[in-house]
Scaffold this motif. Sequence first.
Motif, PDB file in Angstrom:
ATOM      1  N   HIS A 142       0.841  -1.199   0.000  1.00 26.14           N
ATOM      2  CA  HIS A 142       0.000   0.000   0.000  1.00 26.14           C
ATOM      3  C   HIS A 142       0.875   1.247   0.000  1.00 26.14           C
ATOM      4  CE1 HIS A 142      -4.090   1.675   1.546  1.00 26.14           C
ATOM      5  NE2 HIS A 142      -3.527   2.487   0.691  1.00 26.14           N
ATOM      6  N   TYR A 176       2.658   5.490  -3.329  1.00 28.32           N
ATOM      7  CA  TYR A 176       1.358   5.113  -2.769  1.00 28.32           C
ATOM      8  C   TYR A 176       0.576   4.316  -3.807  1.00 28.32           C
ATOM      9  CZ  TYR A 176      -3.141   5.511  -0.390  1.00 28.32           C
ATOM     10  OH  TYR A 176      -4.328   5.229   0.245  1.00 28.32           O
ATOM     11  N   ASN A 177       0.015   3.192  -3.372  1.00 27.39           N
ATOM     12  CA  ASN A 177      -0.770   2.324  -4.249  1.00 27.39           C
ATOM     13  C   ASN A 177      -2.253   2.567  -3.979  1.00 27.39           C
ATOM     14  OD1 ASN A 177      -1.888   0.235  -5.755  1.00 27.39           O
ATOM     15  ND2 ASN A 177      -1.360  -1.344  -4.246  1.00 27.39           N
ATOM     16  N   ALA A 178      -2.925   3.304  -4.866  1.00 28.92           N
ATOM     17  CA  ALA A 178      -4.350   3.596  -4.714  1.00 28.92           C
ATOM     18  C   ALA A 178      -5.156   2.662  -5.601  1.00 28.92           C
ATOM     19  CB  ALA A 178      -4.631   5.051  -5.071  1.00 28.92           C
ATOM     20  N   ARG A 179      -5.481   1.490  -5.093  1.00 31.00           N
ATOM     21  CA  ARG A 179      -6.273   0.494  -5.827  1.00 31.00           C
ATOM     22  C   ARG A 179      -5.694   0.219  -7.213  1.00 31.00           C
ATOM     23  NH1 ARG A 179      -9.985   3.804  -3.530  1.00 31.00           N
ATOM     24  NH2 ARG A 179     -10.696   4.756  -5.480  1.00 31.00           N
ATOM     25  N   PHE A 221      -5.101  14.196  -4.079  1.00 28.13           N
ATOM     26  CA  PHE A 221      -4.556  12.954  -3.527  1.00 28.13           C
ATOM     27  C   PHE A 221      -4.841  12.813  -2.030  1.00 28.13           C
ATOM     28  CE2 PHE A 221      -1.139  10.947  -1.149  1.00 28.13           C
ATOM     29  CZ  PHE A 221      -1.176   9.658  -1.672  1.00 28.13           C
ATOM     30  N   HIS A 270      -6.950  10.222  -0.049  1.00 32.44           N
ATOM     31  CA  HIS A 270      -6.591   8.820   0.146  1.00 32.44           C
ATOM     32  C   HIS A 270      -6.073   8.540   1.557  1.00 32.44           C
ATOM     33  CE1 HIS A 270      -7.105   7.729  -4.084  1.00 32.44           C
ATOM     34  NE2 HIS A 270      -6.477   8.857  -4.401  1.00 32.44           N
ATOM     35  N   PRO A 275     -10.888   7.460   3.308  1.00 35.43           N
ATOM     36  CA  PRO A 275      -9.484   7.165   2.988  1.00 35.43           C
ATOM     37  C   PRO A 275      -9.217   5.664   3.042  1.00 35.43           C
ATOM     38  CG  PRO A 275      -9.666   7.878   5.259  1.00 35.43           C
ATOM     39  CD  PRO A 275     -11.031   8.011   4.668  1.00 35.43           C
ATOM     40  N   GLU A 276      -8.159   5.254   2.339  1.00 40.03           N
ATOM     41  CA  GLU A 276      -7.741   3.851   2.420  1.00 40.03           C
ATOM     42  C   GLU A 276      -6.647   3.653   3.463  1.00 40.03           C
ATOM     43  OE1 GLU A 276      -6.739   4.894  -1.163  1.00 40.03           O
ATOM     44  OE2 GLU A 276      -8.820   4.918  -1.793  1.00 40.03           O
TER      45      GLU A 276
END
Length: 597
Positions: free
Chosen positions: A280, A352-355, A372, A375, A455-456
């Motif tokens: 992530h 950063y890995n956003a889906r 951003f 997130h 947020p993730e």
Amino acid sequence: MSFTLWPGQTLALVGESGSGKTVTAQAILGILPTNARITGGQILFTPPNRQTVDIAQLSPKSRDMHDIRGNQISIIFQEPMVSLSPMHSIGNQISEAIRLHRDIPKSEEKKLTIEMLELAGFAHPEQAFNAYPFELSGGLRQRAMIAMALICHPSLLIADEPTTALDVTVQAQILHLIKSLQSKLEMAVLLITHDLGVVANMADEMVVMYHGEVMESGSSQALFRTPQHPYLKGLFSAVPHFDMKPGERLKPLREIKHESKPFRHDAPAREKAAVSAEPHLSIRNLCKGYTARKQSWFNREPKQTTKAVQDLSLDIAVGESFGLVGESGCGKTTLSKLLMGAIKPDSGSITYNARGSQFDMSTLQGEALRAFRRHIGMVFQDPHGALNPRMTILNILREPMIIHNLGNEATQRKRAEDLLALVGLSSRFLNRYPHSLSGGQRQRVSIARALALEPELLILDEPVSALDVSVQAQVLNLLKDLQQELGITYIFISHNIAVVDYIADRIGVMCRGRLVEVGHREQILRQPAHPYTQALMAAIPYPDLDRTLDFKLITESNYSDPACWPAPFGHALDQHTQWKQIADAHLVRVAEAEMGA
């Protein structure tokens, strides 16, 4: 409310926030709020070689009360930054107590103040005399408060939550300092705290309070080994400890009932986490330094750079709860600011890995950075300071949605109601202001606001350090439930290692801007390999009379000085180092020279 405190003894007042502990201390010192008054009873105080006086009968502004307050009875407050004046030097503020109660020359004042600063553990008391509060760390500010309280050698010291906001090693040093000064000055100590670990290491007697009344009192031995009242048993059950079984939950006195509200943008977040093989968050060789020129603007000395974060690399998996521990000043909060994009790194990268979509956060600017920020959410340490006192809870929760243009007023209100239900608060709180909420309720509003943009990843910077044990248990259980329901990734920053043990899957230990040990929580807490980690573990106060702190070992060991670490760890942290794997996923930092050997 009745209790007796004898000369040279330590009595602990224990209870939740709002139980009446601080009001009791204010009554003893004659500093009750103007809308409060003593309606009955006595406060009998017998100073050495003097007659007994009933403080309850004295006017707070009388000459007799003036002679007692700060001279024969002193107090250490919970928050030293608020208690110390930012406009006056440390020496000036400590000397003030002498000027009020002693008729001695000014040169003698300074000499006595420097001696007390040295006694309070300042390595350079002459420099500290001329320093200002903002130039000192939290631990040194608390030492300055202790020096101020003890400069007149009082016969009674009231310590109101003296170590709540301090990390475990500084807390152990402060507790040892209070104990040693108590012995030297032969004074009694009234310790006000909600930390049962501190009580186990400090108190001879205990008084347990609830809603202004005493529930149970007696010797610490009796109350720790055979507690009788259900309230005290409940407090013990709410404390996180290292002997908890897998899956065991904390038992707060009042459980939070919350509604599960899945995020709108995605079906079960845990399914989303399962399909993602990429980390992530991927941090590589991150560095951040702060440059300052000492003394005055006219000084031409070269600038000095403090490396807050240096050469830090770390991967955090999707849906993982990663705990970050270390002393104050080790770089934990600077790292969180870098991850939030609040400050820019000097070098290194944060991916950063956003889906499935990769973002290099160090290159984001302007509108791209603003977009951003949805997130990542953040929960701060002090909910009182983090919430705007002029805004209602509804406006506090709507503010992130307004900034990011999400929905209209009706949908934002509905979302605010859902967020409150998610953290166990009813919609009737929407029109209230932060000051009308308890500390635990304010922190739950802070968590709700952090989740407003769905947020993730959530960064939690000391989210429960200002809360008492029962409310702390409520919030920790809530955070665990929310992570399971929403699949959020946590970065949990704390100085309370028992709390990190309860909430985290993996733990990283930071010292002077670098990670020195990383591993699964069982590896770090049960089999610590690095001497710094071992020192942190040794400084944890257990609520157990059979596992008291070794104050001498903690204060005499130079655990935070890399030059004093044994081989293969004995190195300066700015030299070349590398990771050594000592077990599966358990890494410890050693010198490259040692690795080569």
